[in-house]
Design an enzyme around this catalytic site. Sequence first.
Site: not given
Length: 337
Positions: A189, A47-48
């Site tokens: 998320e 997610s990053h």
Amino acid sequence: MIETVNLSLNDVFQLSVDALLASGANRKNAEAVAAVVRNADRDGCTSHGIFRVPGYCAALQAGAVNGCAEPRVIDQAPGIVRIEANNGLAPLAVEIGRPMLIKKAEEQGIAALAIGDSAHFAALWPDTEPLAVAGFVAMSFVNSRAFVAPAGGKKRRVFGTNPMSFAVPRNGRAPMVFDQAASAAARGEIMLAARDGHKALPGWGLDPNGEETDDPSAILKGVQLPFGGYKGGAIALMVEILAALLTGGETSLEAERSYTGHGGPSAAGHLIIAMDPKSFGQHSFLKRIEELFEEMLADPEVRLPGDRRLALRAKTEEKGVEIPRTLFQQVREIIEG
Ligand code: NDP
């Protein structure tokens, strides 16, 4: 089944640099952001990872952040370094402020790095892990745009997902690091769940009518909830105060108001603290940490925070990462203009 492309970590870094350069960042800023993106994918923090690059690029293209920022380091007080980040992206400000933070923590025993005017879109363990590698106990706090209702609230967003990270050095091993949002789920998320057609878990958030839902898209339009009810709500409040009010950064509500809808990083405050165990008179600190961890791990059901990440790190360094083909194409299109 989502079609994927296999990329080496170097590919992730290079694609990210190229996309950021094509969107108006200079090389220094692009490489600082791309290093954080590569390390996120390396450690399984999808997610990053490169997933965030289109957002970074959108913010640059919209002129919402300064891709050529020159962060200025200010010797604010004996134990405090302040960065004027020039509305730049946080990774370069952190990279530039870290050496003085370390120097001050060595001299004073404890020191803080306060960044009030940068835009943040990353995980926080890249802030604390290098400090623990250098021997410090470290903490990091960041606020973001308002997405989270205070405990008890159903419709009004007040806090960001407000993550914090904590890292501790270990003898001859990678530091123990945890890094978690104050919300039940990180927003990334929920975005990934919406993209991939997965359901939201109970407690992640409420729809715009304040009703419980397992639809991640409805939560993105409604409110996210703090983890653990009022206890997580208090952590979100603490992070808001440390990250925004103590650094002069925008509060999550202010960041929401100044956000122009580009889909990328928004203004945030950022506080990093480093503590030297020896300056606290604790010369057997590392030994006692290991004793504590041994007690925890005596139960086979227990693992240390960060262990999943470290295990994935070893795997991706060898095998690279799988990213959705659509995301790969999106990044290529940014590069090709
Ligand atoms: P998770 O809930 O996935 O994980 C939180 C922490 O708990 C991690 O350190 C994880 O270690 C640890 N952990 C998970 N399961 C266990 C277990 N069974 N036993 C022991 N430890 C465990 O993180 P979040 O979803 O809350 O946050 C994800 C990321 O999003 C973070 O990196 C955060 O910084 C980032 N974020 C960034 C924001 C921003 O504005 N820039 C906003 C909000 C979040 P491990 O990794 O090893 O599983």
